[in-house]
Design a protein around this motif. Sequence first.
Motif, short mmCIF file in Angstrom:
data_model
loop_
_atom_site.label_atom_id
_atom_site.label_comp_id
_atom_site.label_asym_id
_atom_site.label_seq_id
_atom_site.Cartn_x
_atom_site.Cartn_y
_atom_site.Cartn_z
N LYS A 225 0.84 -0.27 -0.25
CA LYS A 225 -0.45 -0.62 -0.84
C LYS A 225 -0.90 0.45 -1.82
CE LYS A 225 -2.18 -3.08 3.25
NZ LYS A 225 -3.27 -3.11 4.27
N THR A 226 -1.72 0.02 -2.78
CA THR A 226 -2.40 0.95 -3.68
C THR A 226 -3.88 0.61 -3.66
OG1 THR A 226 -2.37 -0.38 -5.71
CG2 THR A 226 -0.35 0.84 -5.17
N LYS A 227 -4.69 1.40 -4.33
CA LYS A 227 -6.13 1.12 -4.35
C LYS A 227 -6.44 -0.13 -5.16
CE LYS A 227 -7.07 4.35 -8.16
NZ LYS A 227 -7.86 5.55 -8.56
N PHE A 228 -5.44 -0.64 -5.88
CA PHE A 228 -5.63 -1.86 -6.67
C PHE A 228 -4.95 -3.08 -6.04
CE2 PHE A 228 -5.57 1.68 -9.78
CZ PHE A 228 -6.88 1.60 -10.20
N SER A 229 -4.47 -2.94 -4.81
CA SER A 229 -3.82 -4.06 -4.13
C SER A 229 -4.83 -5.19 -3.91
CB SER A 229 -3.26 -3.60 -2.78
OG SER A 229 -2.24 -2.66 -2.97
N PRO A 230 -4.39 -6.45 -3.96
CA PRO A 230 -3.01 -6.91 -4.07
C PRO A 230 -2.48 -7.04 -5.50
CG PRO A 230 -4.42 -8.80 -3.76
CD PRO A 230 -5.32 -7.58 -3.72
N LEU A 231 -3.33 -6.81 -6.49
CA LEU A 231 -2.87 -6.96 -7.87
C LEU A 231 -1.77 -5.96 -8.21
CD1 LEU A 231 -6.18 -7.67 -9.84
CD2 LEU A 231 -4.37 -9.29 -9.19
N VAL A 232 -1.90 -4.75 -7.69
CA VAL A 232 -0.90 -3.71 -7.94
C VAL A 232 -0.40 -3.16 -6.61
CG1 VAL A 232 -0.40 -1.49 -9.03
CG2 VAL A 232 -2.00 -3.09 -10.13
N ILE A 233 0.90 -3.20 -6.43
CA ILE A 233 1.52 -2.65 -5.22
C ILE A 233 2.75 -1.85 -5.63
CG2 ILE A 233 0.77 -4.55 -3.74
CD1 ILE A 233 3.68 -5.66 -3.97
N LYS A 234 3.38 -1.22 -4.65
CA LYS A 234 4.65 -0.52 -4.90
C LYS A 234 5.73 -1.19 -4.06
CE LYS A 234 5.11 3.78 -5.61
NZ LYS A 234 5.20 5.25 -5.43
N HIS A 235 6.74 -1.71 -4.76
CA HIS A 235 7.88 -2.35 -4.09
C HIS A 235 9.03 -2.36 -5.09
CE1 HIS A 235 10.49 -5.49 -2.40
NE2 HIS A 235 9.98 -5.12 -1.24
N PRO A 236 10.27 -2.25 -4.61
CA PRO A 236 11.40 -2.19 -5.54
C PRO A 236 11.59 -3.42 -6.43
CG PRO A 236 12.05 -1.35 -3.39
CD PRO A 236 10.68 -1.93 -3.22
N PHE A 237 10.99 -4.56 -6.07
CA PHE A 237 11.23 -5.77 -6.86
C PHE A 237 9.98 -6.44 -7.40
CE2 PHE A 237 15.29 -5.16 -4.90
CZ PHE A 237 16.20 -5.64 -5.84
N THR A 238 8.83 -5.86 -7.18
CA THR A 238 7.62 -6.41 -7.78
C THR A 238 6.53 -5.34 -7.81
OG1 THR A 238 5.92 -8.15 -7.69
CG2 THR A 238 6.78 -7.35 -5.58
N ASP A 239 5.73 -5.37 -8.87
CA ASP A 239 4.60 -4.45 -8.98
C ASP A 239 3.29 -5.10 -8.56
OD1 ASP A 239 5.92 -2.13 -10.01
OD2 ASP A 239 6.10 -3.13 -11.95
N SER A 240 3.36 -6.37 -8.15
CA SER A 240 2.16 -7.08 -7.73
C SER A 240 2.47 -7.95 -6.52
CB SER A 240 1.63 -7.96 -8.86
OG SER A 240 0.53 -8.75 -8.43
N ALA A 241 1.50 -8.07 -5.62
CA ALA A 241 1.67 -8.95 -4.47
C ALA A 241 1.47 -10.40 -4.83
CB ALA A 241 0.70 -8.55 -3.35
N MET A 242 0.95 -10.66 -6.01
CA MET A 242 0.75 -12.03 -6.49
C MET A 242 2.01 -12.47 -7.22
SD MET A 242 -2.20 -12.10 -5.21
CE MET A 242 -2.62 -13.78 -5.65
N VAL A 243 2.81 -13.31 -6.57
CA VAL A 243 4.11 -13.70 -7.13
C VAL A 243 4.20 -15.21 -7.31
CG1 VAL A 243 5.23 -11.71 -6.03
CG2 VAL A 243 5.20 -13.93 -4.84
N CYS A 244 5.20 -15.62 -8.09
CA CYS A 244 5.49 -17.04 -8.29
C CYS A 244 6.63 -17.44 -7.36
CB CYS A 244 5.90 -17.31 -9.73
SG CYS A 244 4.62 -16.97 -10.94
N LEU A 245 6.50 -18.58 -6.72
CA LEU A 245 7.53 -19.09 -5.82
C LEU A 245 7.97 -20.48 -6.27
CD1 LEU A 245 5.99 -18.09 -2.36
CD2 LEU A 245 7.85 -16.93 -3.58
N SER A 246 9.27 -20.70 -6.30
CA SER A 246 9.79 -22.03 -6.62
C SER A 246 9.69 -22.91 -5.39
CB SER A 246 11.25 -21.92 -7.07
OG SER A 246 11.35 -21.13 -8.23
#
Length: 256
Positions: A35-56
Amino acid sequence: MLWLNKSKKKKMWHCGKVRKCENTAKVFLHMNIEKTKFSPLVIKHPFTDSAMVCLSQTDGEIAFANIMEDTKAFTLWKEQVEKQIDTAEDVFGVYHLMTKSYLLAFLKYTESYLSREDFSKMLADIWIRTEAPNLDPNFKQKELLDLFRKSKQEEMMTEDEIETLRSLPETVSVYRGVTSYNAGKVKALSWTLDQKVAQWFANRFGENGTVYEAEISKEHILALFKGRNEWEVIVEPDHLLQLSETLEENMEEPQL
């Protein structure tokens, strides 16, 4: 027939190396979200910088999800990223799926699977794209130096950069701008040939930082990157001489 067998073996060896890189990437994929202070818009993860993602979806539609709050969505997202990893043609296909802040760590754990050429190209790209690689917590300074020492200059740099490095005088003036954020890393790997660039780094983020000047023998410059017009040189810090603070009014034109 012998040539075909050798060719086939080489292809199998290459595929095996790529598979090992893919497996390493999957270990990174299953790391926890930071988590960051801007979560969920900004997070730290090896494959995404945001917790808001697109799913097929199964019907072909795209849905948005918060993978910090929805565990099922997080699982589905990881499954979809795994498929992208599995279908990558080479290690660069895997590498370009990852977020910048984890790339040096990925390079560290896949080094033994990479050719020296690929390793060198990847290191240069990571160094240029990543913010403050000198401060990466996964590496001691000696380890970062070793990465450059084992790389091939002709693979890290463009022909123009190589020619520029060769044309420098035997003793080169270099500059480094620091703020409170990295004030403890004056003797770092990254310096610049342009004092105005160093001044920009010292004053960014609204800070009134410090510009340092030093001299170094050209033989102790491991690489030169012109990307982003920063005229960055990677140096061996122990060989910096006459290191001192410099005043803004004494700025000189770079030795380019």
